[in-house]
Write a protein that holds these residues in place. Structure first.
Motif, PDB file in Angstrom:
ATOM      1  N   PHE A  97     -27.973 102.346 -93.936  1.00  0.00           N
ATOM      2  CA  PHE A  97     -28.832 101.304 -94.501  1.00  0.00           C
ATOM      3  C   PHE A  97     -30.314 101.670 -94.394  1.00  0.00           C
ATOM      4  CE2 PHE A  97     -30.812  97.000 -94.164  1.00  0.00           C
ATOM      5  CZ  PHE A  97     -30.408  96.504 -95.387  1.00  0.00           C
ATOM      6  N   PHE A  98     -30.710 102.229 -93.254  1.00  0.00           N
ATOM      7  CA  PHE A  98     -32.118 102.562 -93.043  1.00  0.00           C
ATOM      8  C   PHE A  98     -32.537 103.791 -93.844  1.00  0.00           C
ATOM      9  CE2 PHE A  98     -30.900 100.224 -89.149  1.00  0.00           C
ATOM     10  CZ  PHE A  98     -31.679  99.106 -89.370  1.00  0.00           C
ATOM     11  N   ASP A 104     -35.468  98.179 -93.722  1.00  0.00           N
ATOM     12  CA  ASP A 104     -35.977  98.040 -92.350  1.00  0.00           C
ATOM     13  C   ASP A 104     -35.179  96.947 -91.639  1.00  0.00           C
ATOM     14  OD1 ASP A 104     -37.009  95.558 -93.232  1.00  0.00           O
ATOM     15  OD2 ASP A 104     -38.997  96.383 -93.579  1.00  0.00           O
ATOM     16  N   SER A 105     -35.581  96.614 -90.423  1.00  0.00           N
ATOM     17  CA  SER A 105     -34.822  95.640 -89.630  1.00  0.00           C
ATOM     18  C   SER A 105     -34.853  94.238 -90.243  1.00  0.00           C
ATOM     19  CB  SER A 105     -35.309  95.615 -88.183  1.00  0.00           C
ATOM     20  OG  SER A 105     -36.679  95.290 -88.130  1.00  0.00           O
ATOM     21  N   ASP A 122     -34.876  93.666 -93.485  1.00  0.00           N
ATOM     22  CA  ASP A 122     -33.879  93.774 -94.549  1.00  0.00           C
ATOM     23  C   ASP A 122     -32.465  93.671 -93.974  1.00  0.00           C
ATOM     24  OD1 ASP A 122     -35.818  94.148 -96.558  1.00  0.00           O
ATOM     25  OD2 ASP A 122     -35.838  96.316 -96.210  1.00  0.00           O
ATOM     26  N   LEU A 123     -32.245  94.276 -92.818  1.00  0.00           N
ATOM     27  CA  LEU A 123     -30.937  94.203 -92.176  1.00  0.00           C
ATOM     28  C   LEU A 123     -30.576  92.751 -91.863  1.00  0.00           C
ATOM     29  CD1 LEU A 123     -28.999  96.470 -90.139  1.00  0.00           C
ATOM     30  CD2 LEU A 123     -29.666  94.495 -88.810  1.00  0.00           C
ATOM     31  N   MET A 124     -31.540  92.000 -91.367  1.00  0.00           N
ATOM     32  CA  MET A 124     -31.302  90.586 -91.068  1.00  0.00           C
ATOM     33  C   MET A 124     -30.993  89.805 -92.349  1.00  0.00           C
ATOM     34  SD  MET A 124     -31.253  90.220 -87.878  1.00  0.00           S
ATOM     35  CE  MET A 124     -31.090  88.455 -87.941  1.00  0.00           C
ATOM     36  N   ARG A 125     -31.660  90.149 -93.433  1.00  0.00           N
ATOM     37  CA  ARG A 125     -31.396  89.481 -94.711  1.00  0.00           C
ATOM     38  C   ARG A 125     -29.975  89.756 -95.190  1.00  0.00           C
ATOM     39  NH1 ARG A 125     -35.592  91.378 -98.730  1.00  0.00           N
ATOM     40  NH2 ARG A 125     -34.551  89.904-100.100  1.00  0.00           N
TER      41      ARG A 125
END
Length: 94
Positions: free
Chosen positions: A38-39, A44-45, A47-50
């Motif tokens: 993903f990264f 970024d982090s 985006d990961l949370m989204r």
């Protein structure tokens, strides 16, 4: 003619579903393979949370963010979702 098992077909369907409903709103139309980090795709982090929030809302399961962060691939997200659904750990309807 190739005979695909139901399990393989449903796994592929889940990957496509998560790609469409969770990854695409965050990453746009980027081509995302099941094992792409993903990264490495430029996320970024935040985006990961989204993506995790979208997956939780879409599939109605709780996702351990730290577990996904350790192996941030579409395939891993699908495995987490499958495990939670199989265990019957779904969120109550709001």
């Amino acid at each position: 003619m190739t005979d695909l098992s139901t399990e393989a077909t449903s796994a592929d369907a889940l990957l496509d579903d998560l790609r469409r409903h969770c990854y695409r709103p965050v990453l746009g139309d980027a081509q995302v393979g099941a094992d792409d980090d993903f990264f490495a795709l430029g996320a970024d982090s935040i985006d990961l949370m989204r993506v995790v929030t979208a997956a939780q809302d879409h599939c109605r399961v709780d996702i351990d963010v730290a577990e996904f962060f350790e192996a941030p691939t579409l395939r891993r997200l699908a495995q987490i979702v499958e495990r939670e659904l199989a265990a019957g750990r779904v969120q109550a309807a709001s």
